[in-house]
Design a protein around this motif. Structure first.
Motif, PDB file in Angstrom:
ATOM      1  N   LYS A   8     160.372  45.263  24.722  1.00  0.00           N
ATOM      2  CA  LYS A   8     161.049  44.074  25.246  1.00  0.00           C
ATOM      3  C   LYS A   8     160.665  42.824  24.446  1.00  0.00           C
ATOM      4  O   LYS A   8     161.519  42.031  24.060  1.00  0.00           O
ATOM      5  CB  LYS A   8     160.699  43.869  26.731  1.00  0.00           C
ATOM      6  CG  LYS A   8     161.532  42.800  27.390  1.00  0.00           C
ATOM      7  CD  LYS A   8     161.186  42.629  28.857  1.00  0.00           C
ATOM      8  CE  LYS A   8     161.765  43.731  29.708  1.00  0.00           C
ATOM      9  NZ  LYS A   8     161.941  43.340  31.119  1.00  0.00           N
ATOM     10  N   LEU A  48     167.708  49.233  41.239  1.00  0.00           N
ATOM     11  CA  LEU A  48     166.599  50.063  40.756  1.00  0.00           C
ATOM     12  C   LEU A  48     166.996  50.792  39.465  1.00  0.00           C
ATOM     13  O   LEU A  48     168.152  50.737  39.050  1.00  0.00           O
ATOM     14  CB  LEU A  48     166.232  51.088  41.829  1.00  0.00           C
ATOM     15  CG  LEU A  48     165.819  50.491  43.166  1.00  0.00           C
ATOM     16  CD1 LEU A  48     165.541  51.592  44.172  1.00  0.00           C
ATOM     17  CD2 LEU A  48     164.590  49.594  43.017  1.00  0.00           C
ATOM     18  N   VAL A  54     177.043  51.126  49.575  1.00  0.00           N
ATOM     19  CA  VAL A  54     176.089  51.422  48.505  1.00  0.00           C
ATOM     20  C   VAL A  54     176.613  52.493  47.538  1.00  0.00           C
ATOM     21  O   VAL A  54     176.501  52.356  46.322  1.00  0.00           O
ATOM     22  CB  VAL A  54     174.729  51.844  49.129  1.00  0.00           C
ATOM     23  CG1 VAL A  54     173.807  52.452  48.094  1.00  0.00           C
ATOM     24  CG2 VAL A  54     174.056  50.641  49.782  1.00  0.00           C
ATOM     25  N   THR A 106     165.816  35.210  34.095  1.00  0.00           N
ATOM     26  CA  THR A 106     166.360  36.550  33.852  1.00  0.00           C
ATOM     27  C   THR A 106     167.868  36.537  34.074  1.00  0.00           C
ATOM     28  O   THR A 106     168.633  37.082  33.270  1.00  0.00           O
ATOM     29  CB  THR A 106     165.683  37.579  34.785  1.00  0.00           C
ATOM     30  OG1 THR A 106     164.275  37.520  34.564  1.00  0.00           O
ATOM     31  CG2 THR A 106     166.172  38.988  34.509  1.00  0.00           C
ATOM     32  N   THR A 144     177.252  45.276  46.124  1.00  0.00           N
ATOM     33  CA  THR A 144     176.663  46.062  47.205  1.00  0.00           C
ATOM     34  C   THR A 144     175.156  45.859  47.247  1.00  0.00           C
ATOM     35  O   THR A 144     174.538  45.399  46.273  1.00  0.00           O
ATOM     36  CB  THR A 144     176.973  47.565  47.037  1.00  0.00           C
ATOM     37  OG1 THR A 144     176.624  48.230  48.262  1.00  0.00           O
ATOM     38  CG2 THR A 144     176.174  48.206  45.907  1.00  0.00           C
ATOM     39  N   ASP A 145     174.579  46.197  48.402  1.00  0.00           N
ATOM     40  CA  ASP A 145     173.128  46.164  48.555  1.00  0.00           C
ATOM     41  C   ASP A 145     172.776  47.079  49.724  1.00  0.00           C
ATOM     42  O   ASP A 145     173.611  47.282  50.623  1.00  0.00           O
ATOM     43  CB  ASP A 145     172.637  44.736  48.837  1.00  0.00           C
ATOM     44  CG  ASP A 145     171.151  44.579  48.530  1.00  0.00           C
ATOM     45  OD1 ASP A 145     170.811  43.978  47.490  1.00  0.00           O
ATOM     46  OD2 ASP A 145     170.307  45.084  49.323  1.00  0.00           O
TER      47      ASP A 145
HETATM   48  P1  NAD Z   1     165.038  42.097  44.124  1.00  0.00           P
HETATM   49  O1  NAD Z   1     164.092  43.004  44.802  1.00  0.00           O
HETATM   50  O2  NAD Z   1     165.091  40.669  44.518  1.00  0.00           O
HETATM   51  O3  NAD Z   1     166.540  42.676  44.268  1.00  0.00           O
HETATM   52  C1  NAD Z   1     166.859  44.012  44.200  1.00  0.00           C
HETATM   53  C2  NAD Z   1     167.938  44.258  45.252  1.00  0.00           C
HETATM   54  O4  NAD Z   1     168.425  45.589  45.121  1.00  0.00           O
HETATM   55  C3  NAD Z   1     167.428  44.115  46.686  1.00  0.00           C
HETATM   56  O5  NAD Z   1     168.269  43.214  47.382  1.00  0.00           O
HETATM   57  C4  NAD Z   1     167.508  45.523  47.257  1.00  0.00           C
HETATM   58  O6  NAD Z   1     167.812  45.533  48.628  1.00  0.00           O
HETATM   59  C5  NAD Z   1     168.634  46.105  46.421  1.00  0.00           C
HETATM   60  N1  NAD Z   1     168.667  47.561  46.331  1.00  0.00           N
HETATM   61  C6  NAD Z   1     167.633  48.434  46.247  1.00  0.00           C
HETATM   62  N2  NAD Z   1     168.090  49.695  46.135  1.00  0.00           N
HETATM   63  C7  NAD Z   1     169.450  49.621  46.128  1.00  0.00           C
HETATM   64  C8  NAD Z   1     170.475  50.563  46.001  1.00  0.00           C
HETATM   65  N3  NAD Z   1     170.233  51.862  45.899  1.00  0.00           N
HETATM   66  N4  NAD Z   1     171.755  50.134  46.018  1.00  0.00           N
HETATM   67  C9  NAD Z   1     172.042  48.807  46.139  1.00  0.00           C
HETATM   68  N5  NAD Z   1     171.093  47.854  46.257  1.00  0.00           N
HETATM   69  C10 NAD Z   1     169.816  48.258  46.241  1.00  0.00           C
HETATM   70  O7  NAD Z   1     164.766  42.265  42.566  1.00  0.00           O
HETATM   71  P2  NAD Z   1     165.207  41.310  41.387  1.00  0.00           P
HETATM   72  O8  NAD Z   1     164.058  40.456  41.037  1.00  0.00           O
HETATM   73  O9  NAD Z   1     166.537  40.711  41.667  1.00  0.00           O
HETATM   74  O10 NAD Z   1     165.344  42.382  40.206  1.00  0.00           O
HETATM   75  C11 NAD Z   1     166.471  43.221  40.112  1.00  0.00           C
HETATM   76  C12 NAD Z   1     166.239  44.235  39.006  1.00  0.00           C
HETATM   77  O11 NAD Z   1     166.014  43.568  37.776  1.00  0.00           O
HETATM   78  C13 NAD Z   1     165.007  45.133  39.222  1.00  0.00           C
HETATM   79  O12 NAD Z   1     165.278  46.390  38.688  1.00  0.00           O
HETATM   80  C14 NAD Z   1     163.938  44.456  38.379  1.00  0.00           C
HETATM   81  O13 NAD Z   1     162.963  45.351  37.946  1.00  0.00           O
HETATM   82  C15 NAD Z   1     164.770  43.944  37.221  1.00  0.00           C
HETATM   83  N6  NAD Z   1     164.180  42.787  36.541  1.00  0.00           N
HETATM   84  C16 NAD Z   1     163.896  41.652  37.235  1.00  0.00           C
HETATM   85  C17 NAD Z   1     163.347  40.561  36.582  1.00  0.00           C
HETATM   86  C18 NAD Z   1     163.033  39.277  37.311  1.00  0.00           C
HETATM   87  O14 NAD Z   1     162.782  38.268  36.653  1.00  0.00           O
HETATM   88  N7  NAD Z   1     163.070  39.251  38.631  1.00  0.00           N
HETATM   89  C19 NAD Z   1     163.083  40.632  35.203  1.00  0.00           C
HETATM   90  C20 NAD Z   1     163.407  41.803  34.513  1.00  0.00           C
HETATM   91  C21 NAD Z   1     163.960  42.874  35.189  1.00  0.00           C
END
Ligand code: NAD
Length: 346
Positions: free
Chosen positions: A64, A234, A218, A145, A197-198
């Motif tokens: 990365k 995820l 979902v 991000t 979706t979520d």
């Molecule tokens: P977050 O936990 O705020 O959001 C993730 C969302 O996905 C949650 O609302 C959760 O309920 C939902 N979710 C989980 N399983 C699901 C499924 N099967 N179907 C639909 N929705 C589902 O996380 P985030 O910070 O928004 O990060 C999102 C993704 O980006 C993650 O994979 C994280 O690793 C990646 N990421 C985040 C960052 C950051 O700065 N936050 C940086 C790099 C990568």
């Protein structure tokens, strides 16, 4: 991404009976600079599982940072145990172990470790970044991000549809969390249509109300007629079962490890879908934190965000080379990241 123990510069096991600390600090590479990567606290089923996670995540950080042009290497640490095991003493002890590495590894937030925990760690070591609310801190990485993914999505659209405007395009967004809400703001301004979706229905309702998205179930997200599929929940959501259902011409989202296997990258290409490699498009948070310590004058929001906008160029380079070499973009991204590390070693 395959794992071989020989790939790793240094792996440190940290055990302390008094505090109950059991941690692993994995330094994959310092060829480009100090190995930076968050600390994750997770209730691993075994030490082997914790080690595999630390190795996999630290290698991912090298790729990365490298693809993003940062002078940072890749590292990651994991603390074994449920959150209930977390005490100020345990975190301070972990800080001592980080400090022993003398700056070879620099820690930050990850799953299970937040800013108050980093403050405890920082009582024993200066090698900590990303504490919200501290002077000159880069703060919450999610908006950064989101900004980067949005820019990378535009670059992907240019390759897929001939224009980087997202106006009128339909985006199927899987996961409506912190990053997605940041993206929704940019997408709404540009006039893109979002189907989202979520697993949490309240988040779908919130996105409907705030940004007028169309909510779906979902499982239904994979079957939507759309232009861009955006995995933002995820990992492994693009796999042998879901790929045949994805009707988009492009995949561009925030989630880590979107492709379930290396082979699926080839399948994505064969189906004529353009894929923006995950660790390149979602590097905005890391780039933001880079400005906290590696840029003269310290953190400045506008400067950091104009740097993050360069993710569009990175995605453009990857997709251009992938087309020229007739290779999956995931393979090209790996090669570009590895080439930079190799050149730094010379
Ligand atoms: P977050 O936990 O705020 O959001 C993730 C969302 O996905 C949650 O609302 C959760 O309920 C939902 N979710 C989980 N399983 C699901 C499924 N099967 N179907 C639909 N929705 C589902 O996380 P985030 O910070 O928004 O990060 C999102 C993704 O980006 C993650 O994979 C994280 O690793 C990646 N990421 C985040 C960052 C950051 O700065 N936050 C940086 C790099 C990568």
């Amino acid at each position: 991404m395959s794992l071989s123990v020989r790939d790793f510069e240094q792996v440190t096991f940290c055990n302390d009976e008094k505090t109950g600390l059991q941690a692993i600090i994995a330094v994959h590479s310092t060829a480009l600079g100090p190995a930076v990567g968050g600390c994750r606290m997770w209730d691993y089923a075994s030490s082997e599982e914790a080690l595999t996670d630390a190795l996999r995540l630290s290698k991912g950080m090298t790729y990365k940072a490298s693809i993003s042009g940062l002078n940072w290497g890749g590292g990651k640490s994991v603390i074994v145990g449920p959150a209930s095991k977390k005490t100020p003493e345990l975190l301070a002890k972990f800080g001592e172990f980080v400090n022993r590495l003398g700056g070879v590894y620099v820690t930050a937030k990850d799953v299970g470790i937040g800013s108050p925990d980093l403050k405890q760690i920082k009582t024993k070591t200066p090698h900590v970044l990303g504490i919200d609310g501290e002077a000159k801190s880069s703060g919450d990485p999610s908006p950064a991000t989101a900004w980067g993914v949005y820019q990378g999505m535009k670059a992907t659209a240019k390759h897929a549809f001939g224009t980087d405007s997202l106006k009128g395009l339909t985006i199927a967004m899987q996961g409506l969390g912190a990053v997605s809400f940041g993206m929704l703001e940019h997408l709404a301004k540009e006039g893109a249509k979002v189907i989202g979706t979520d697993i949490d229905p309240a988040k779908i309702e919130k996105a409907k109300k705030q940004y007028g998205i169309t909510g779906v179930g979902v499982e239904e997200i994979y079957d939507q007629t759309c232009d861009i599929f955006s995995p933002c929940a995820l990992g492994s959501s693009v796999n042998v079962v879901t790929l045949p259902r994805i009707k988009a011409k492009a995949i561009a989202g925030a989630a880590n490890n979107q492709l379930a296997t290396d082979e699926i990258g080839l399948e994505v290409m064969k189906r004529g879908i353009l894929y923006a490699p995950d660790y390149a498009i979602n590097a905005g948070g890391l780039m933001n934190i880079y400005h906290e310590s590696m840029v003269d004058g310290g953190y400045n929001h506008d400067r950091a965000f104009s740097h993050i906008a360069k993710i569009a160029q990175t995605i453009d380079q990857i997709l251009t080379r992938a087309k020229a070499e007739n290779l999956p973009s995931s393979v090209v991204a790996d090669r570009m990241a590895e080439e930079r590390v190799k050149n730094a070693r010379r």
